[in-house]
Write a protein that holds these residues in place. Structure first.
Motif, PDB file in Angstrom:
ATOM      1  N   ILE A   1       0.938  -1.378  -0.017  1.00  0.00           N
ATOM      2  CA  ILE A   1      -0.135   0.137  -0.086  1.00  0.00           C
ATOM      3  C   ILE A   1       0.790   1.466  -0.103  1.00  0.00           C
ATOM      4  CG2 ILE A   1      -0.135  -0.047   2.745  1.00  0.00           C
ATOM      5  CD1 ILE A   1      -2.997   1.101   1.956  1.00  0.00           C
ATOM      6  N   VAL A   2       0.399   2.182  -0.752  1.00  0.00           N
ATOM      7  CA  VAL A   2       1.228   3.357  -0.919  1.00  0.00           C
ATOM      8  C   VAL A   2       0.354   4.527  -0.208  1.00  0.00           C
ATOM      9  CG1 VAL A   2       1.988   5.339  -2.131  1.00  0.00           C
ATOM     10  CG2 VAL A   2       2.100   2.820  -3.350  1.00  0.00           C
ATOM     11  N   SER A   3       1.123   5.414   0.614  1.00  0.00           N
ATOM     12  CA  SER A   3       0.260   6.378   1.446  1.00  0.00           C
ATOM     13  C   SER A   3       1.162   7.763   1.485  1.00  0.00           C
ATOM     14  CB  SER A   3      -0.177   5.877   3.069  1.00  0.00           C
ATOM     15  OG  SER A   3       1.053   5.105   3.449  1.00  0.00           O
ATOM     16  N   ALA A   4       0.386   8.549   2.114  1.00  0.00           N
ATOM     17  CA  ALA A   4       1.044  10.055   2.182  1.00  0.00           C
ATOM     18  C   ALA A   4       2.135  10.019   3.277  1.00  0.00           C
ATOM     19  CB  ALA A   4       0.087  10.929   2.610  1.00  0.00           C
ATOM     20  N   GLY A   5       3.323   9.470   3.187  1.00  0.00           N
ATOM     21  CA  GLY A   5       4.351   9.211   4.072  1.00  0.00           C
ATOM     22  C   GLY A   5       4.348   8.073   4.907  1.00  0.00           C
ATOM     23  N   GLY A   6       5.532   7.707   5.548  1.00  0.00           N
ATOM     24  CA  GLY A   6       5.377   6.453   6.137  1.00  0.00           C
ATOM     25  C   GLY A   6       4.442   6.655   7.386  1.00  0.00           C
ATOM     26  N   LYS A   7       4.489   8.022   7.691  1.00  0.00           N
ATOM     27  CA  LYS A   7       3.632   8.079   8.809  1.00  0.00           C
ATOM     28  C   LYS A   7       2.171   7.606   8.849  1.00  0.00           C
ATOM     29  CE  LYS A   7       4.502  12.522  10.807  1.00  0.00           C
ATOM     30  NZ  LYS A   7       4.614  13.813  11.373  1.00  0.00           N
ATOM     31  N   GLN A   8       1.589   7.987   7.816  1.00  0.00           N
ATOM     32  CA  GLN A   8       0.551   7.618   7.533  1.00  0.00           C
ATOM     33  C   GLN A   8       0.012   6.281   7.496  1.00  0.00           C
ATOM     34  OE1 GLN A   8      -1.721   8.653   3.618  1.00  0.00           O
ATOM     35  NE2 GLN A   8      -3.447   9.230   4.570  1.00  0.00           N
ATOM     36  N   SER A   9       1.096   5.293   6.641  1.00  0.00           N
ATOM     37  CA  SER A   9       1.138   3.931   6.830  1.00  0.00           C
ATOM     38  C   SER A   9       1.095   3.400   8.417  1.00  0.00           C
ATOM     39  CB  SER A   9       2.374   3.362   6.133  1.00  0.00           C
ATOM     40  OG  SER A   9       2.106   3.388   4.879  1.00  0.00           O
ATOM     41  N   ILE A  10       1.695   4.089   9.234  1.00  0.00           N
ATOM     42  CA  ILE A  10       1.838   3.407  10.495  1.00  0.00           C
ATOM     43  C   ILE A  10       0.471   3.912  11.574  1.00  0.00           C
ATOM     44  CG2 ILE A  10       2.862   3.774  12.798  1.00  0.00           C
ATOM     45  CD1 ILE A  10       5.611   4.781  11.007  1.00  0.00           C
TER      46      ILE A  10
ATOM     47  N   PHE B   1       7.365  15.382  -0.650  1.00  0.00           N
ATOM     48  CA  PHE B   1       6.539  14.457  -1.817  1.00  0.00           C
ATOM     49  C   PHE B   1       5.612  13.859  -0.848  1.00  0.00           C
ATOM     50  CE2 PHE B   1      10.131  15.449  -4.437  1.00  0.00           C
ATOM     51  CZ  PHE B   1       9.527  15.441  -5.949  1.00  0.00           C
ATOM     52  N   ARG B   2       5.965  13.404   0.346  1.00  0.00           N
ATOM     53  CA  ARG B   2       4.767  12.780   1.214  1.00  0.00           C
ATOM     54  C   ARG B   2       4.553  11.165   0.649  1.00  0.00           C
ATOM     55  NH1 ARG B   2       6.626  13.134   4.478  1.00  0.00           N
ATOM     56  NH2 ARG B   2       5.015  12.502   5.973  1.00  0.00           N
ATOM     57  N   ILE B   3       5.635  10.424   0.576  1.00  0.00           N
ATOM     58  CA  ILE B   3       5.113   9.165  -0.021  1.00  0.00           C
ATOM     59  C   ILE B   3       5.774   8.021   0.797  1.00  0.00           C
ATOM     60  CG2 ILE B   3       5.485   7.386  -1.686  1.00  0.00           C
ATOM     61  CD1 ILE B   3       3.385   9.356  -2.686  1.00  0.00           C
ATOM     62  N   GLY B   4       4.967   7.223   1.448  1.00  0.00           N
ATOM     63  CA  GLY B   4       5.458   6.109   2.281  1.00  0.00           C
ATOM     64  C   GLY B   4       4.877   4.840   1.742  1.00  0.00           C
ATOM     65  N   VAL B   5       5.310   3.729   2.026  1.00  0.00           N
ATOM     66  CA  VAL B   5       5.058   2.382   1.413  1.00  0.00           C
ATOM     67  C   VAL B   5       5.052   1.435   2.458  1.00  0.00           C
ATOM     68  CG1 VAL B   5       5.647   2.831  -0.814  1.00  0.00           C
ATOM     69  CG2 VAL B   5       7.278   1.984   0.286  1.00  0.00           C
ATOM     70  N   ALA B   6       3.949   0.359   2.267  1.00  0.00           N
ATOM     71  CA  ALA B   6       4.040  -0.623   3.616  1.00  0.00           C
ATOM     72  C   ALA B   6       3.826  -2.025   2.739  1.00  0.00           C
ATOM     73  CB  ALA B   6       2.899  -0.395   4.501  1.00  0.00           C
ATOM     74  N   THR B   7       4.337  -2.981   3.161  1.00  0.00           N
ATOM     75  CA  THR B   7       3.960  -4.293   2.900  1.00  0.00           C
ATOM     76  C   THR B   7       3.625  -5.380   3.995  1.00  0.00           C
ATOM     77  OG1 THR B   7       4.541  -6.124   1.444  1.00  0.00           O
ATOM     78  CG2 THR B   7       6.198  -5.166   2.738  1.00  0.00           C
ATOM     79  N   GLY B   8       2.647  -6.293   3.901  1.00  0.00           N
ATOM     80  CA  GLY B   8       2.309  -6.946   4.904  1.00  0.00           C
ATOM     81  C   GLY B   8       1.013  -7.807   4.661  1.00  0.00           C
ATOM     82  N   PRO B   9       0.670  -8.717   5.432  1.00  0.00           N
ATOM     83  CA  PRO B   9      -0.332  -9.607   5.140  1.00  0.00           C
ATOM     84  C   PRO B   9      -1.553  -9.172   4.469  1.00  0.00           C
ATOM     85  CG  PRO B   9      -0.438  -9.528   7.503  1.00  0.00           C
ATOM     86  CD  PRO B   9       0.737  -8.874   6.740  1.00  0.00           C
ATOM     87  N   ASP B  10      -2.262  -9.855   3.460  1.00  0.00           N
ATOM     88  CA  ASP B  10      -3.531  -9.362   2.806  1.00  0.00           C
ATOM     89  C   ASP B  10      -4.326  -8.694   3.466  1.00  0.00           C
ATOM     90  OD1 ASP B  10      -2.316 -10.678   0.491  1.00  0.00           O
ATOM     91  OD2 ASP B  10      -3.679 -12.671   0.872  1.00  0.00           O
ATOM     92  N   TRP B  11      -4.786  -9.269   4.763  1.00  0.00           N
ATOM     93  CA  TRP B  11      -5.772  -8.571   5.480  1.00  0.00           C
ATOM     94  C   TRP B  11      -5.500  -7.308   6.056  1.00  0.00           C
ATOM     95  CZ3 TRP B  11      -5.379  -7.126  10.481  1.00  0.00           C
ATOM     96  CH2 TRP B  11      -4.145  -7.955  11.302  1.00  0.00           C
TER      97      TRP B  11
END
Ligand code: GLU
Length: 391
Positions: free
Chosen positions: A97-106, A248-258
């Motif tokens: 998932i791509v979000s507005a900075g790593g902060k938003q992913s967390i 630019f505010r781009i963070g990315v995260a990876t993890g299980p589907d759910w």
């Protein structure tokens, strides 16, 4: 005037003190004051030219409309490539998932999963936003206190002692903010061993500083070392620190589907997609050359040495040598009598033209954090000001 009607959830958190101090420094500068800001973690290097070119090309190509909420397929593929190539994590675009900075992913990972009373173990000193995000989500922060003598790292047994029936997450951040702590392979394997006995506990591994590692060892991360645990690890990364793309505010995260899908559900009602132009730029960052990182790394390492030597030469200040990221977490207990507390000391340094962030913002005490992501000449001047302020 209307009466403030703050939600109960908001009363649990305070404003980000790294952001607040940086805004204060900017405000003072705008008033004509000569302030050096060592408060924010932001590389001073220019964003690489090919990334800027990609942003311009996206604008010219009219990529100015909505994208899929969780990011364009191009960026998700590029992020998956980054997770595989740079972190050794087996993943694919479907699990990104791509979000507005790593902060938003967390933020989304916590908000999507944490219910009232759930516990999140957070090694302290911690990055300012972790406890605030957890509290906002309704969770309970369980500090795992680390010490300068251990280079701010906890041992697997320390973790084991804190895990209970309500433990839902462990936050891991290596290289870490604000201490620069780097967890080597064997320590992470030990942590993995503890987690195997506690199948309910998930791990948020914040690897945003992965390229900034001065140990000479390759970056180590839990999802790579313990693939059997991968279905309960969410790894967060981004381009802000690695490619000097904070704005630019781009963070990315990876993890299980759910989990990725739950984060996407939340994001669909929150920001929607991250900025389309920023996504095109971030894809170019992940797809393009990475060799320049070595040069940046060497420069950060030289700055680290400069700062550590200068700080340890100032009476009453001390810091261990950070192994990664671009922060020094400085102990200043003997100055507390004079300044009252670490905020008082930070204000005194601000009066002398240097913005730093008090240790208490990070769950520490009696000290402050500085960022050394600043040019050598400016760092030297800032260190002289600190020495003078404490002479
Ligand atoms: N992560 C950086 C820092 O700690 C950026 C500011 C923030 O979001 O806290 O300085």
């Amino acid at each position: 005037m209307s009466t403030p009607q703050i939600s109960e959830a908001l009363t649990r958190i305070e404003v980000s003190r790294t952001n607040a101090m940086t805004d204060r420094a900017t405000e003072l500068r705008e008033q004509g004051k000569d302030i050096i800001s060592l408060s924010v973690g932001e590389p001073d290097f220019a964003t690489p030219a090919h990334v800027i070119a990609a942003a311009k090309a996206a604008l010219d190509a009219g990529q100015t409309k909505y994208t899929p909420v969780t990011g364009t397929m191009r960026l998700k593929e590029a992020a998956a490539l980054h997770f595989r190539r740079d972190l050794g994590i087996e993943t694919s675009a479907q699990n990104v998932i791509v979000s507005a900075g790593g902060k938003q992913s967390i933020f989304h990972a916590m908000l999507a999963t944490v219910s009232a009373g759930e516990e999140v173990i957070v090694p302290s000193p911690w990055w300012v936003s972790y406890p605030q995000i957890i509290r906002f989500a309704g969770g309970k922060v369980v500090p795992l206190i680390t010490h300068a003598k251990d280079n701010f790292r906890f041992a697997p047994a320390d973790l084991e002692a804190l895990i209970g029936p309500s433990t839902q997450w462990l936050m891991l951040n290596s290289p870490g903010n604000p201490t620069g702590a780097v967890y080597p392979r064997d320590m992470l394997e030990g942590i993995g061993e503890v987690l195997r006995a506690h199948p309910r506990v998930m791990v948020l591994s914040d690897d945003i500083y992965a390229p900034l590692n001065y140990t000479g060892e390759p970056h180590a991360t839990l999802a790579n070392l313990c693939p059997d645990l991968a279905d309960r690890i969410c790894t967060v990364s981004g381009v802000s620190k690695s490619h000097a793309m904070t704005g630019f505010r781009i963070g990315v995260a990876t993890g299980p589907d759910w989990l990725i899908s739950a984060m996407g559900r939340l994001q669909s009602h929150n920001s929607g997609n991250p900025a389309s132009i920023s996504q095109a730029a971030a894809a170019a960052a992940f797809e393009g050359p990475q060799e320049f990182l070595q040069d940046w790394n060497e420069r950060f390492r030289a700055r680290r040495d400069l700062v550590v030597n200068a700080i340890n030469a100032i009476p009453g200040l001390s810091t261990p040598v950070p192994d990664g990221a671009f922060y020094c977490f400085i102990e200043a207990a003997s100055w507390m009598e004079r300044f009252g507390d670490d905020e008082g000391l930070a204000m005194h340094l601000l009066d002398h033209g240097v913005a730093v962030v008090a240790a208490s913002a990070f769950g520490g005490k009696d000290g402050f954090r500085i960022s050394f992501a600043t040019d050598e000449g400016v760092l030297e001047e800032a260190l002289q000001r600190i020495a003078k302020a404490l002479a």
